[in-house]
Design a protein around this motif. Structure first.
Motif, PDB file in Angstrom:
ATOM      1  N   GLN A  25       0.604  -1.367   0.016  1.00  0.00           N
ATOM      2  CA  GLN A  25      -0.010  -0.089   0.047  1.00  0.00           C
ATOM      3  C   GLN A  25       0.760   1.102   0.082  1.00  0.00           C
ATOM      4  O   GLN A  25       0.473   2.634   0.180  1.00  0.00           O
ATOM      5  N   VAL A  26       2.038   1.049  -0.326  1.00  0.00           N
ATOM      6  CA  VAL A  26       3.035   2.284  -0.370  1.00  0.00           C
ATOM      7  C   VAL A  26       2.885   2.678  -1.918  1.00  0.00           C
ATOM      8  O   VAL A  26       3.235   1.912  -2.635  1.00  0.00           O
ATOM      9  N   PRO A  27       2.214   3.915  -2.228  1.00  0.00           N
ATOM     10  CA  PRO A  27       2.358   4.324  -3.824  1.00  0.00           C
ATOM     11  C   PRO A  27       3.581   4.477  -4.370  1.00  0.00           C
ATOM     12  O   PRO A  27       4.765   4.714  -3.748  1.00  0.00           O
ATOM     13  N   ASN A  28       3.827   3.813  -5.644  1.00  0.00           N
ATOM     14  CA  ASN A  28       5.068   3.865  -6.229  1.00  0.00           C
ATOM     15  C   ASN A  28       6.089   5.004  -6.250  1.00  0.00           C
ATOM     16  O   ASN A  28       7.102   5.175  -5.905  1.00  0.00           O
ATOM     17  N   GLU A  29       5.073   6.218  -6.414  1.00  0.00           N
ATOM     18  CA  GLU A  29       5.966   7.633  -6.156  1.00  0.00           C
ATOM     19  C   GLU A  29       6.442   7.849  -4.860  1.00  0.00           C
ATOM     20  O   GLU A  29       7.390   8.855  -4.619  1.00  0.00           O
ATOM     21  N   GLU A  30       6.070   7.278  -3.849  1.00  0.00           N
ATOM     22  CA  GLU A  30       6.553   7.257  -2.287  1.00  0.00           C
ATOM     23  C   GLU A  30       7.428   6.285  -1.947  1.00  0.00           C
ATOM     24  O   GLU A  30       8.046   6.473  -0.985  1.00  0.00           O
ATOM     25  N   THR A  31       7.444   5.365  -2.728  1.00  0.00           N
ATOM     26  CA  THR A  31       8.074   3.835  -2.255  1.00  0.00           C
ATOM     27  C   THR A  31       9.791   4.368  -2.185  1.00  0.00           C
ATOM     28  O   THR A  31      10.378   3.626  -1.209  1.00  0.00           O
ATOM     29  N   THR A  32      10.387   4.916  -3.141  1.00  0.00           N
ATOM     30  CA  THR A  32      11.808   5.314  -3.152  1.00  0.00           C
ATOM     31  C   THR A  32      12.155   6.074  -2.001  1.00  0.00           C
ATOM     32  O   THR A  32      13.096   5.363  -1.345  1.00  0.00           O
ATOM     33  N   ALA A  33      11.417   7.003  -1.335  1.00  0.00           N
ATOM     34  CA  ALA A  33      11.972   7.617  -0.146  1.00  0.00           C
ATOM     35  C   ALA A  33      11.707   6.723   0.974  1.00  0.00           C
ATOM     36  O   ALA A  33      12.534   6.583   1.843  1.00  0.00           O
ATOM     37  N   ALA A  34      10.541   6.069   0.991  1.00  0.00           N
ATOM     38  CA  ALA A  34      10.171   5.232   2.185  1.00  0.00           C
ATOM     39  C   ALA A  34      11.508   4.101   2.354  1.00  0.00           C
ATOM     40  O   ALA A  34      11.940   3.954   3.208  1.00  0.00           O
ATOM     41  N   VAL A  35      11.671   3.284   1.134  1.00  0.00           N
ATOM     42  CA  VAL A  35      12.584   2.294   1.106  1.00  0.00           C
ATOM     43  C   VAL A  35      14.155   2.924   1.651  1.00  0.00           C
ATOM     44  O   VAL A  35      14.869   2.360   2.265  1.00  0.00           O
ATOM     45  N   SER A  36      14.266   4.087   0.947  1.00  0.00           N
ATOM     46  CA  SER A  36      15.615   4.608   1.343  1.00  0.00           C
ATOM     47  C   SER A  36      15.635   5.004   2.809  1.00  0.00           C
ATOM     48  O   SER A  36      16.936   4.859   3.330  1.00  0.00           O
ATOM     49  N   ALA A  37      14.978   5.410   3.343  1.00  0.00           N
ATOM     50  CA  ALA A  37      14.703   5.987   4.754  1.00  0.00           C
ATOM     51  C   ALA A  37      14.852   4.673   5.435  1.00  0.00           C
ATOM     52  O   ALA A  37      15.634   4.481   6.547  1.00  0.00           O
ATOM     53  N   ALA A  38      14.138   3.695   5.217  1.00  0.00           N
ATOM     54  CA  ALA A  38      14.249   2.156   5.809  1.00  0.00           C
ATOM     55  C   ALA A  38      15.627   1.726   5.785  1.00  0.00           C
ATOM     56  O   ALA A  38      16.395   1.074   6.835  1.00  0.00           O
ATOM     57  N   LEU A  39      16.329   1.748   4.692  1.00  0.00           N
ATOM     58  CA  LEU A  39      17.755   1.340   4.621  1.00  0.00           C
ATOM     59  C   LEU A  39      18.531   2.036   5.348  1.00  0.00           C
ATOM     60  O   LEU A  39      19.608   1.615   6.108  1.00  0.00           O
ATOM     61  N   LYS A  40      18.541   3.398   5.486  1.00  0.00           N
ATOM     62  CA  LYS A  40      19.307   4.215   6.407  1.00  0.00           C
ATOM     63  C   LYS A  40      19.156   3.888   7.800  1.00  0.00           C
ATOM     64  O   LYS A  40      19.901   3.942   8.680  1.00  0.00           O
ATOM     65  N   ALA A  41      17.928   3.392   8.105  1.00  0.00           N
ATOM     66  CA  ALA A  41      17.668   2.960   9.524  1.00  0.00           C
ATOM     67  C   ALA A  41      18.303   1.755   9.868  1.00  0.00           C
ATOM     68  O   ALA A  41      18.098   1.249  11.093  1.00  0.00           O
ATOM     69  N   GLY A  42      18.577   0.941   8.824  1.00  0.00           N
ATOM     70  CA  GLY A  42      19.367  -0.360   9.287  1.00  0.00           C
ATOM     71  C   GLY A  42      18.533  -1.690   8.836  1.00  0.00           C
ATOM     72  O   GLY A  42      18.996  -2.669   8.697  1.00  0.00           O
ATOM     73  N   TYR A  43      17.413  -1.471   7.888  1.00  0.00           N
ATOM     74  CA  TYR A  43      16.673  -2.567   7.351  1.00  0.00           C
ATOM     75  C   TYR A  43      17.471  -3.159   6.311  1.00  0.00           C
ATOM     76  O   TYR A  43      18.167  -2.289   5.389  1.00  0.00           O
ATOM     77  N   ARG A  44      17.617  -4.496   5.799  1.00  0.00           N
ATOM     78  CA  ARG A  44      18.387  -4.910   4.787  1.00  0.00           C
ATOM     79  C   ARG A  44      17.234  -5.858   3.897  1.00  0.00           C
ATOM     80  O   ARG A  44      17.545  -6.417   2.892  1.00  0.00           O
ATOM     81  N   SER A  45      16.214  -6.300   4.765  1.00  0.00           N
ATOM     82  CA  SER A  45      15.259  -6.981   4.100  1.00  0.00           C
ATOM     83  C   SER A  45      13.989  -6.203   3.337  1.00  0.00           C
ATOM     84  O   SER A  45      13.339  -5.407   4.418  1.00  0.00           O
TER      85      SER A  45
END
Length: 191
Positions: A25-45
């Motif tokens: 349910q994350v719109p594609n246009e918001e996904t890059t920013a959301a995943v980038s933030a998650a990766l910066k927070a330490g998520y790898r999956s």
């Protein structure tokens, strides 16, 4: 400094992070920013699916992250409309292209859709992709014990994961027991 996320070993020896970031349910246009933030927070999956319509956004975030591919664990899923042997092979290649990847860590059948009765045929296509080393592990999602039993009886690879809705209000004990009986990791969605 981020805390290392513990891993679990799948039935084929692949290590999977125990905590992942899902983009349902994350719109594609918001996904890059959301995943980038998650990766910066330490998520790898990162968990996505073709039906989510945001694999491109996930792929852009992965490409921009600077994180080595071997340090990431990327999951996607084949949707009901893409079930069947040839359709699954095509859907997989389309997902890889949208994600900008050469392989997936985990590929799941999103739903068994027993009314279509194509999940065993779909599983056989996934077994081929796994044998061809295009996927490190294959599994299922939302499978009940009867669906699991059919895939195990007619396939040659036991699913590594069964991703099901699992939280205090829905404990899915019968599914967890069936998974455990076959060495299948239960992965929760909407925990």
């Amino acid at each position: 400094m981020t805390t290392a996320i513990p891993t679990i070993t799948l039935n084929n020896g692949v290590e999977m992070p125990q905590v992942g970031f899902g983009v349902f349910q994350v719109p594609n246009e918001e996904t890059t920013a959301a995943v980038s933030a998650a990766l910066k927070a330490g998520y790898r999956s990162i968990d996505t699916a073709s039906i989510y319509g945001n694999e491109e956004g996930v792929g852009a975030a992965l490409a921009q992250s600077g994180i080595a591919r071997e340090d990431l664990f990327i999951t996607s899923k084949v949707w009901i409309s893409d079930m069947g042997y040839e359709q699954t092979l095509e859907a997989f290649e389309a997902s890889l292209q949208r994600l900008g990847l050469d392989f997936l860590d985990l590929f799941l059948i999103h739903w068994p859709a027993p009314e279509k009765d194509l999940y065993v045929e779909t599983w056989k296509a996934m077994e081929k992709l796994y044998a061809d080393k295009k996927i490190r592990a294959i599994g299922v999602s939302n499978f009940q014990p009867a669906h699991l039993a059919k895939v195990i009886a007619e396939g040659s690879v036991i699913p590594a994961v069964n991703q099901v809705e699992l939280h205090p209000a829905l404990q899915n004990r019968e599914v967890i027991a069936a998974n455990a009986q076959h060495g299948i990791v239960t992965e929760a969605w909407s925990p």
